[in-house]
Enzyme design. Structure first.
Site, mmCIF file in Angstrom:
data_model
loop_
_atom_site.group_PDB
_atom_site.id
_atom_site.type_symbol
_atom_site.label_atom_id
_atom_site.label_comp_id
_atom_site.label_asym_id
_atom_site.label_seq_id
_atom_site.Cartn_x
_atom_site.Cartn_y
_atom_site.Cartn_z
ATOM 1 N N GLU A 114 30.152 38.452 49.860
ATOM 2 C CA GLU A 114 28.706 38.236 49.932
ATOM 3 C C GLU A 114 28.322 37.596 51.264
ATOM 4 O O GLU A 114 27.305 37.945 51.873
ATOM 5 C CB GLU A 114 28.252 37.318 48.782
ATOM 6 C CG GLU A 114 28.448 37.888 47.388
ATOM 7 C CD GLU A 114 29.801 37.520 46.774
ATOM 8 O OE1 GLU A 114 30.820 37.555 47.495
ATOM 9 O OE2 GLU A 114 29.842 37.249 45.572
ATOM 10 N N CYS B 187 30.287 33.742 43.043
ATOM 11 C CA CYS B 187 30.844 32.471 42.569
ATOM 12 C C CYS B 187 29.799 31.374 42.677
ATOM 13 O O CYS B 187 28.870 31.456 43.480
ATOM 14 C CB CYS B 187 32.113 32.121 43.345
ATOM 15 S SG CYS B 187 31.812 31.756 45.072
ATOM 16 N N CYS C 82 28.827 31.249 46.674
ATOM 17 C CA CYS C 82 28.037 32.372 47.216
ATOM 18 C C CYS C 82 26.621 32.364 46.644
ATOM 19 O O CYS C 82 25.703 32.885 47.260
ATOM 20 C CB CYS C 82 28.708 33.691 46.892
ATOM 21 S SG CYS C 82 30.223 33.907 47.823
ATOM 22 N N ALA D 188 61.281 57.078 38.137
ATOM 23 C CA ALA D 188 61.237 58.533 38.325
ATOM 24 C C ALA D 188 62.357 59.127 37.501
ATOM 25 O O ALA D 188 63.506 58.680 37.586
ATOM 26 C CB ALA D 188 61.430 58.862 39.802
ATOM 27 N N SER E 240 71.069 59.376 42.650
ATOM 28 C CA SER E 240 69.661 59.544 42.264
ATOM 29 C C SER E 240 68.758 59.968 43.423
ATOM 30 O O SER E 240 67.535 59.959 43.277
ATOM 31 C CB SER E 240 69.139 58.222 41.682
ATOM 32 O OG SER E 240 69.200 57.224 42.666
ATOM 33 N N ARG F 189 52.865 51.044 46.322
ATOM 34 C CA ARG F 189 53.429 49.721 46.660
ATOM 35 C C ARG F 189 52.439 48.877 47.458
ATOM 36 O O ARG F 189 52.503 47.653 47.417
ATOM 37 C CB ARG F 189 54.723 49.877 47.468
ATOM 38 C CG ARG F 189 55.909 50.272 46.633
ATOM 39 C CD ARG F 189 57.182 50.289 47.461
ATOM 40 N NE ARG F 189 58.262 50.947 46.745
ATOM 41 C CZ ARG F 189 59.153 51.761 47.284
ATOM 42 N NH1 ARG F 189 59.099 52.021 48.597
ATOM 43 N NH2 ARG F 189 60.090 52.305 46.554
ATOM 44 N N THR G 128 70.694 47.942 41.500
ATOM 45 C CA THR G 128 69.909 48.878 42.317
ATOM 46 C C THR G 128 70.232 48.683 43.798
ATOM 47 O O THR G 128 70.333 49.655 44.552
ATOM 48 C CB THR G 128 68.395 48.683 42.043
ATOM 49 O OG1 THR G 128 68.169 48.894 40.656
ATOM 50 C CG2 THR G 128 67.540 49.640 42.845
ATOM 51 N N ALA H 286 64.854 46.842 32.922
ATOM 52 C CA ALA H 286 63.547 47.304 32.443
ATOM 53 C C ALA H 286 63.382 47.003 30.950
ATOM 54 O O ALA H 286 62.301 46.575 30.509
ATOM 55 C CB ALA H 286 63.387 48.798 32.704
HETATM 56 N N1 LIG Z 1 32.052 37.248 44.020
HETATM 57 C C1 LIG Z 1 33.186 36.994 44.710
HETATM 58 N N2 LIG Z 1 33.293 37.480 45.954
HETATM 59 C C2 LIG Z 1 34.435 37.300 46.625
HETATM 60 O O1 LIG Z 1 34.532 37.853 47.850
HETATM 61 C C3 LIG Z 1 35.479 36.547 46.080
HETATM 62 N N3 LIG Z 1 36.650 36.365 46.760
HETATM 63 C C4 LIG Z 1 35.289 35.997 44.787
HETATM 64 N N4 LIG Z 1 36.266 35.232 44.230
HETATM 65 C C5 LIG Z 1 36.063 34.305 43.148
HETATM 66 O O2 LIG Z 1 36.156 32.971 43.657
HETATM 67 C C6 LIG Z 1 37.487 32.463 43.451
HETATM 68 C C7 LIG Z 1 38.097 32.067 44.760
HETATM 69 O O3 LIG Z 1 37.309 31.121 45.405
HETATM 70 P P1 LIG Z 1 37.776 30.583 46.852
HETATM 71 O O4 LIG Z 1 38.084 31.768 47.714
HETATM 72 O O5 LIG Z 1 38.968 29.708 46.627
HETATM 73 O O6 LIG Z 1 36.572 29.807 47.330
HETATM 74 C C8 LIG Z 1 38.277 33.600 42.826
HETATM 75 O O7 LIG Z 1 39.232 33.091 41.888
HETATM 76 C C9 LIG Z 1 37.183 34.403 42.157
HETATM 77 O O8 LIG Z 1 36.826 33.813 40.940
HETATM 78 N N5 LIG Z 1 34.143 36.259 44.123
HETATM 79 ZN ZN ZN Z 2 31.839 33.536 46.400
#
Ligand SMILES: Nc1nc(O)c(N)c(N[C@@H]2O[C@H](COP(=O)(O)O)[C@@H](O)[C@H]2O)n1
Ligand code: ZN
Length: 373
Positions: free
Chosen positions: A64, A87, A96, A166, A180, A196, A208, A306
């Site tokens: 944000e 948040c 935010c 696989a 394999s 990955r 492995t 596994a």
């Molecule tokens: N809405 C939102 N936008 C982001 O870009 C985010 N990274 C999050 N994360 C939320 O906030 C927590 C992390 O907070 P900090 O980076 O430590 O300030 C994370 O656990 C999410 O709940 N949310």
């Molecule tokens: Zn945030």
């Protein structure tokens, strides 16, 4: 008519903007742990994108904030799209919600509520209190899918475990002599490299390493490699192995107090991290990786490990590649060892199964339990 307090029905444009958020969020695939992948779009006049951003790395500003910075003055009166609830707490970064209120946005469209108890609806409440219109749940399924590792980690205090194997049409992962290379064709193997990228760690057992000498990397320059993890009780490991070349990617060997001290010294000299866990089980390994802040862990181990990982409940998702080949052999290994089941109704049954065709092979993807429960 829309009942009072219910979110208005999202438009096709709302859905399109949310999909754009997901696309932006994916630019940080495999890089955000323990944080989620989040993208954000700022729109003026219901049609013009004036700002975009994504969360690149834990500790960096949230999506944000980047999008609001990009929009500048044009954020005033705008609609903000974001795939995760904004948040409302002080973590590594400030809330935010306050940035959105300060920027005087008119409306926020949210993909999904943040399962993090520090947020959990409070971000939406704070925005509403400030007189901002909020719509929740646009493209919710896709938003949950993208951050399934984050959701699982928050709800279950463990990384999401994915078992990948696989096998041939007759259910074998190697010949009777252990050969394999290769069961699947090059397009499927490239797909594994790509899968990955989305994982924070990839785990194998000592067998492995001894038999396949894998690299376990993404093979893509500029893309993050998962931490390569080897479980070995005694450190009866070969001195020469691709996993000990830490210029390719980092390697962690998890062992016990019965470890061969000479091998431990040798590995540490090569820059491989060695950690003693007691007891050494899939569950304690996942607990350790949770402490290291991981979201998603890929199990690329043999059948014995596994089976234990499945029995201990450390695996929630399966990626099964199936090649149209038959190799036979009564003693040729299969992807999952003995689970001790005697009746068909004990079988582990996948949900939300999808089938993908990749070159001449197939990938079956499915879940043993929902990461959202
Ligand atoms: N809405 C939102 N936008 C982001 O870009 C985010 N990274 C999050 N994360 C939320 O906030 C927590 C992390 O907070 P900090 O980076 O430590 O300030 C994370 O656990 C999410 O709940 N949310
Ligand atoms: Zn945030």
């Amino acid at each position: 008519m829309t009942p009072p307090n219910a979110s208005p029905i999202p438009t096709e444009f709302d859905r399109q903007m949310m999909r754009r958020c997901l696309e932006l969020a994916r630019q940080a695939l495999g890089k955000t742990a323990p944080n989620p992948m989040v993208g954000c779009v700022v729109v003026q006049d219901n049609c013009n994108i004036v700002g975009e951003g994504f969360h690149p790395l834990a500790g960096e500003p949230h999506a944000e904030v980047f999008a609001l910075r990009d929009a500048g003055e044009q954020a005033t009166g705008a609609t903000v799209y974001v795939n995760l609830e904004p948040c409302n707490h002080y973590g590594r970064t400030p809330p935010c919600t306050e940035a959105l209120i300060k920027a005087k946005v008119a409306k926020v469209v949210v993909g999904m509520i943040d399962p993090n108890p520090l947020v959990g609806g409070q971000g939406i409440e704070r925005l509403k209190q400030a007189g901002i219109e909020v719509i929740v749940g646009v493209e919710q399924e896709a938003c949950q899918q993208l951050n399934e590792g984050f959701i699982h980690r928050i709800l279950h205090h463990q990384p999401l475990g994915i078992l990948k194997y696989a096998m041939t049409l007759d259910g074998k992962i190697a010949t009777t002599t252990g050969h394999s290379a290769w069961i699947t064709s090059p397009p499927a193997r490239q797909q594994v490299h790509q899968l990955r990228v989305a994982c924070d760690a990839v785990i194998v057992g000592g067998n492995t390493v001894r038999q396949d000498n894998p690299h376990l990397t993404t093979h893509h320059v500029g893309e993050p490699n998962p931490l390569r993890v080897v479980m070995s009780r005694k450190l009866d490991l070969p001195l020469e192995a691709n996993l000990w070349d830490i210029t390719e990617a980092n390697t962690l060997v998890l062992t016990t107090k019965d470890a061969d001290p000479d091998c431990q010294k040798y590995l540490e000299k090569k820059g491989v991290e060695v950690v003693v866990l007691s007891p050494l089980t899939p569950k304690t390994v996942m607990d350790h990786l949770y402490e290291r802040q991981f979201l998603t862990v890929l199990w690329e181990c043999g059948g014995t490990l596994a089976a234990i990982a499945l029995a201990e409940g450390t695996i929630q998702k399966i990626w099964a590649f199936i090649a149209p080949k038959i190799i036979g052999g009564k003693t040729a290994p299969s992807p999952v060892g003995d689970l001790g089941f005697t009746l068909m109704n004990e079988a582990l049954t996948l949900e939300r199964v999808t089938l993908h065709s990749i070159g001449s092979d197939y990938l079956i993807e499915g879940y043993l339990s929902s990461p959202f429960d």
